[in-house]
Design a protein around this motif. Structure first.
Motif, PDB file in Angstrom:
ATOM      1  N   LEU A 149      13.286  11.890   0.477  1.00  0.00           N
ATOM      2  CA  LEU A 149      13.120  12.428   1.825  1.00  0.00           C
ATOM      3  C   LEU A 149      11.986  11.736   2.577  1.00  0.00           C
ATOM      4  CD1 LEU A 149      13.532  16.252   1.094  1.00  0.00           C
ATOM      5  CD2 LEU A 149      15.197  14.744   2.201  1.00  0.00           C
ATOM      6  N   LEU A 150      11.010  11.213   1.821  1.00  0.00           N
ATOM      7  CA  LEU A 150       9.854  10.563   2.443  1.00  0.00           C
ATOM      8  C   LEU A 150      10.070   9.074   2.684  1.00  0.00           C
ATOM      9  CD1 LEU A 150       6.847  12.176   0.502  1.00  0.00           C
ATOM     10  CD2 LEU A 150       8.041  13.006   2.542  1.00  0.00           C
ATOM     11  N   LYS A 151      10.936   8.449   1.912  1.00  0.00           N
ATOM     12  CA  LYS A 151      11.138   7.002   2.024  1.00  0.00           C
ATOM     13  C   LYS A 151      11.568   6.596   3.436  1.00  0.00           C
ATOM     14  CE  LYS A 151      12.130   5.510  -2.696  1.00  0.00           C
ATOM     15  NZ  LYS A 151      13.160   4.970  -3.625  1.00  0.00           N
ATOM     16  N   GLY A 152      11.041   5.472   3.888  1.00  0.00           N
ATOM     17  CA  GLY A 152      11.445   4.927   5.180  1.00  0.00           C
ATOM     18  C   GLY A 152      10.678   5.459   6.363  1.00  0.00           C
ATOM     19  N   HIS A 153       9.703   6.341   6.113  1.00  0.00           N
ATOM     20  CA  HIS A 153       8.913   6.894   7.211  1.00  0.00           C
ATOM     21  C   HIS A 153       7.601   6.128   7.385  1.00  0.00           C
ATOM     22  CE1 HIS A 153      11.694  10.233   6.425  1.00  0.00           C
ATOM     23  NE2 HIS A 153      11.507  10.541   7.700  1.00  0.00           N
ATOM     24  N   ASP A 154       7.084   6.146   8.594  1.00  0.00           N
ATOM     25  CA  ASP A 154       5.807   5.494   8.878  1.00  0.00           C
ATOM     26  C   ASP A 154       4.626   6.325   8.386  1.00  0.00           C
ATOM     27  OD1 ASP A 154       6.889   3.215  10.428  1.00  0.00           O
ATOM     28  OD2 ASP A 154       7.504   4.793  11.819  1.00  0.00           O
TER      29      ASP A 154
END
Length: 212
Positions: free
Chosen positions: A59-64
């Motif tokens: 769910l956290l992957k790919g966020h800044d």
């Protein structure tokens, strides 16, 4: 900017969510009950228990950035529940390779005199002590963290619903108070200060505070 917001339906989290969306950011709101989230074109819901680091990672992957507004106020073991969850958030943020972690802190670890923190004073309310101790332990854990670019924002002593004025003061490790000795900030203005920090980082690997 793509933000993962943990605890987006909570007391502080809901205001952070509104502020971030109003500024045009894309938000993944990670909560236990996504059905409680509002409908918004730039909002995606994600369901996970905070203590489950493995479930948080995808769910956290790919966020800044990750913003944690997680708290354990409604639990019987407030301190233990919070620390277990906070450690999972830190571990998941690192595993997901998210660049930044911003954390909602507490006022209890702010100094009211040299070497004296608010939570250790006799007047500190017992009902908030476990939460304050948890936030202080979280801060100590972050200060020993070398892999994450973290920031913690502690509010003033009184954090209450109010107006979004965008007019406030920032400080470091000392409790802020106004000319009458009142230490307060609205939840709305707290959210402004947090998203300001997200957009224009000025407190990398540090804790700061906000108040009137």
């Amino acid at each position: 900017m793509k933000i993962a917001l943990i605890g987006a339906t909570g007391y502080v989290g809901a205001k952070l969510l509104a502020e971030a969306l109003n500024r045009g950011h894309h938000v993944t709101a990670i909560v236990q009950h996504p059905e409680k989230l509002p409908t918004h074109a730039k909002l995606t819901g994600g369901a996970a228990k905070v203590q489950d680091a493995a479930a948080l990672v995808p769910l956290l992957k790919g966020h800044d950035a990750v913003i944690s507004a997680f708290s354990g106020h409604a639990q019987s073991d407030v301190l233990g529940y919070f620390i277990d969850g906070f450690k999972a958030i830190v571990a998941a943020s690192k595993a997901a390779a998210v660049a930044r972690l911003l954390v909602v802190g507490g006022a209890g670890s702010l100094e009211v005199a040299p070497g004296v923190q608010l939570v250790d004073t006799p007047a500190f309310p017992e009902q908030w002590k476990a939460s304050a101790l948890g936030a202080r332990e979280a801060l100590n854990l972050l200060r020993g963290e070398t892999a994450l670019d973290w920031t913690m924002l502690s509010p003033s002593a009184l954090l209450e619903p109010g107006e979004r004025t965008a007019s406030f003061r920032l400080g470091g490790d000392q409790l802020l108070a106004d000319a009458d000795g009142n230490s307060r900030i609205s939840v709305e203005d707290y959210a402004v200060a947090m998203i300001d920090e997200l957009e224009t980082p000025k407190h990398s690997r540090a804790r700061f505070t906000v108040g009137y």
